[in-house]
Design a protein around this motif. Structure first.
Motif, PDB file in Angstrom:
ATOM      1  N   ALA A   1       0.818  -1.206   0.000  1.00  0.00           N
ATOM      2  CA  ALA A   1       0.000   0.000   0.000  1.00  0.00           C
ATOM      3  C   ALA A   1       0.858   1.265   0.000  1.00  0.00           C
ATOM      4  O   ALA A   1       0.546   2.258  -0.673  1.00  0.00           O
ATOM      5  CB  ALA A   1      -0.947   0.001   1.191  1.00  0.00           C
ATOM      6  N   LYS A   2       1.936   1.242   0.772  1.00  0.00           N
ATOM      7  CA  LYS A   2       2.811   2.411   0.841  1.00  0.00           C
ATOM      8  C   LYS A   2       3.439   2.706  -0.521  1.00  0.00           C
ATOM      9  O   LYS A   2       3.511   3.862  -0.954  1.00  0.00           O
ATOM     10  CB  LYS A   2       3.894   2.185   1.885  1.00  0.00           C
ATOM     11  N   ASP A   3       3.876   1.653  -1.191  1.00  0.00           N
ATOM     12  CA  ASP A   3       4.464   1.831  -2.522  1.00  0.00           C
ATOM     13  C   ASP A   3       3.424   2.360  -3.504  1.00  0.00           C
ATOM     14  O   ASP A   3       3.713   3.232  -4.334  1.00  0.00           O
ATOM     15  CB  ASP A   3       5.040   0.501  -3.009  1.00  0.00           C
ATOM     16  N   TYR A   4       2.205   1.843  -3.402  1.00  0.00           N
ATOM     17  CA  TYR A   4       1.136   2.337  -4.281  1.00  0.00           C
ATOM     18  C   TYR A   4       0.884   3.820  -4.053  1.00  0.00           C
ATOM     19  O   TYR A   4       0.752   4.594  -5.008  1.00  0.00           O
ATOM     20  CB  TYR A   4      -0.153   1.543  -4.047  1.00  0.00           C
ATOM     21  N   ARG A   5       0.839   4.245  -2.787  1.00  0.00           N
ATOM     22  CA  ARG A   5       0.573   5.660  -2.496  1.00  0.00           C
ATOM     23  C   ARG A   5       1.693   6.558  -2.991  1.00  0.00           C
ATOM     24  O   ARG A   5       1.472   7.726  -3.295  1.00  0.00           O
ATOM     25  CB  ARG A   5       0.346   5.846  -1.004  1.00  0.00           C
ATOM     26  N   SER A   6       2.911   6.018  -3.084  1.00  0.00           N
ATOM     27  CA  SER A   6       4.020   6.808  -3.623  1.00  0.00           C
ATOM     28  C   SER A   6       3.920   6.961  -5.140  1.00  0.00           C
ATOM     29  O   SER A   6       4.487   7.883  -5.712  1.00  0.00           O
ATOM     30  CB  SER A   6       5.358   6.150  -3.261  1.00  0.00           C
ATOM     31  N   ARG A   7       3.179   6.057  -5.774  1.00  0.00           N
ATOM     32  CA  ARG A   7       3.004   6.097  -7.222  1.00  0.00           C
ATOM     33  C   ARG A   7       1.759   6.891  -7.628  1.00  0.00           C
ATOM     34  O   ARG A   7       1.780   7.619  -8.627  1.00  0.00           O
ATOM     35  CB  ARG A   7       2.879   4.675  -7.782  1.00  0.00           C
ATOM     36  N   VAL A   8       0.696   6.720  -6.863  1.00  0.00           N
ATOM     37  CA  VAL A   8      -0.597   7.313  -7.213  1.00  0.00           C
ATOM     38  C   VAL A   8      -1.119   8.090  -6.006  1.00  0.00           C
ATOM     39  O   VAL A   8      -1.266   7.523  -4.918  1.00  0.00           O
ATOM     40  CB  VAL A   8      -1.615   6.231  -7.624  1.00  0.00           C
TER      41      VAL A   8
END
Length: 315
Positions: free
Chosen positions: A114-121
């Motif tokens: 989730a953290k990686d996703y939030r850094s992308r989008v």
């Protein structure tokens, strides 16, 4: 009943509307109706029968050439000289439409957690995608329509006080804090931060899928970046091999593009031989361009000229 794919037609509503006498196309590439201005929705009904009368195009253009649309466009897709950068408009304004959906799915699949996703989008972009899926896609800009004063029903405030019109209608859009979606290496990437330092730039890929090498050559006009082509004089011969053999000629002459599919025309400074399937994989980011060149699936005759050519068509 199975649909006959060969009989599917794509109808361009704007040329039909012009020929029907509903209005003319303005600098912003929208139809301007003499009475209702740009604030109309178009639809086309195709008839197989003979009709007894035909409408005619109107004999004047309601466009005021005020160029408020030029100043309001957050990504600079509408140029002062009348040129329209389709790819730049499409990438930002239609970001929540189908073209970007597959890119969003890939962002989800590529994210580690989730953290990686939030850094992308960003959260706001996720919410926009949800709204697009739940209800219908929303336009990111369409400011060109919002500021257009042409048309009998809407021109009054502009004629009464043009300064107030700009302050009340145009400036709030210019000052709005928002995310602009641009392709890396595009003219918009360079101009948008300079014109709108208050807006956030988000790098995205082009959302137009390319299904064939013929379609690639046909759509080059849509993605051509004139700023990158300034002072460039280049004739390029494409030779596609493999599954779909095809040829084409691309001429770039100081911001003017001409494409001749199906043949090699003129004396080429740059020749590119490419396996057709490999080139489509490069465009879809399934194959790195450097890897394709190293494997000689794509062979340019001159590396520097090839780099100059590619800068004119970022993807």
């Amino acid at each position: 009943m199975e649909m006959d794919q060969a009989r599917i037609m794509m109808v361009q509503h704007k040329p039909v509307a012009v020929e029907a006498g509903l209005g003319r196309m303005g600098i912003h590439r929208n139809i301007i109706h003499p009475k209702f201005g740009s604030f109309i929705l178009l639809g086309t009904i195709l008839l197989a029968d003979e009709i007894d009368a035909y409408d005619q195009p109107i004999d004047y253009n309601p466009c005021l050439e005020c160029r408020l649309c030029v100043g309001a466009c957050p990504v600079g897709a509408i140029k002062h000289d009348g040129y329209f950068d389709f790819q730049t408009c499409f990438t930002h304004n239609y970001h929540d439409f189908l073209g970007n959906f597959t890119k969003w799915v890939e962002e989800v699949a590529d994210s580690r957690d989730a953290k990686d996703y939030r850094s992308r989008v960003s959260p706001s972009e996720t919410q926009s995608i949800w709204q697009s899926l739940s209800f219908k896609p929303g336009y990111k800009a369409a400011y060109c329509v919002s500021v257009c004063p042409a048309g009998e029903d809407v021109i009054g405030p502009y004629l009464d006080d043009r300064v107030s019109y700009v302050n009340d209608v145009v400036k709030p859009l210019l000052e709005k804090e928002e995310t602009l979606f641009v392709i890396p290496g595009s003219d918009a990437e360079e101009s948008a931060p300079r014109r709108f330092p208050n807006k956030t730039i988000r790098h995205v890929r082009a959302g137009r899928p390319i299904g064939s090498v013929q379609a690639y050559l046909f759509t080059l006009r849509l993605g051509f970046q004139r700023g990158k082509a300034k002072k460039l004089d280049l004739v390029t011969h494409w030779t596609f091999t493999g599954k779909t053999p095809f040829q084409g000629t691309v001429r770039i002459n100081d911001k003017i593009l001409d494409v001749t599919p199906g043949t090699h025309a003129g004396d080429a400074r740059l020749s590119i031989t490419a396996d057709s399937e490999a080139w489509l994989r490069v465009l879809s980011r399934d194959l790195e361009l450097a890897e394709a060149i190293e494997s000689r699936l794509i062979v340019p005759s001159d590396a520097d000229l090839f780099a100059a050519y590619m800068r004119c068509f970022p993807f």
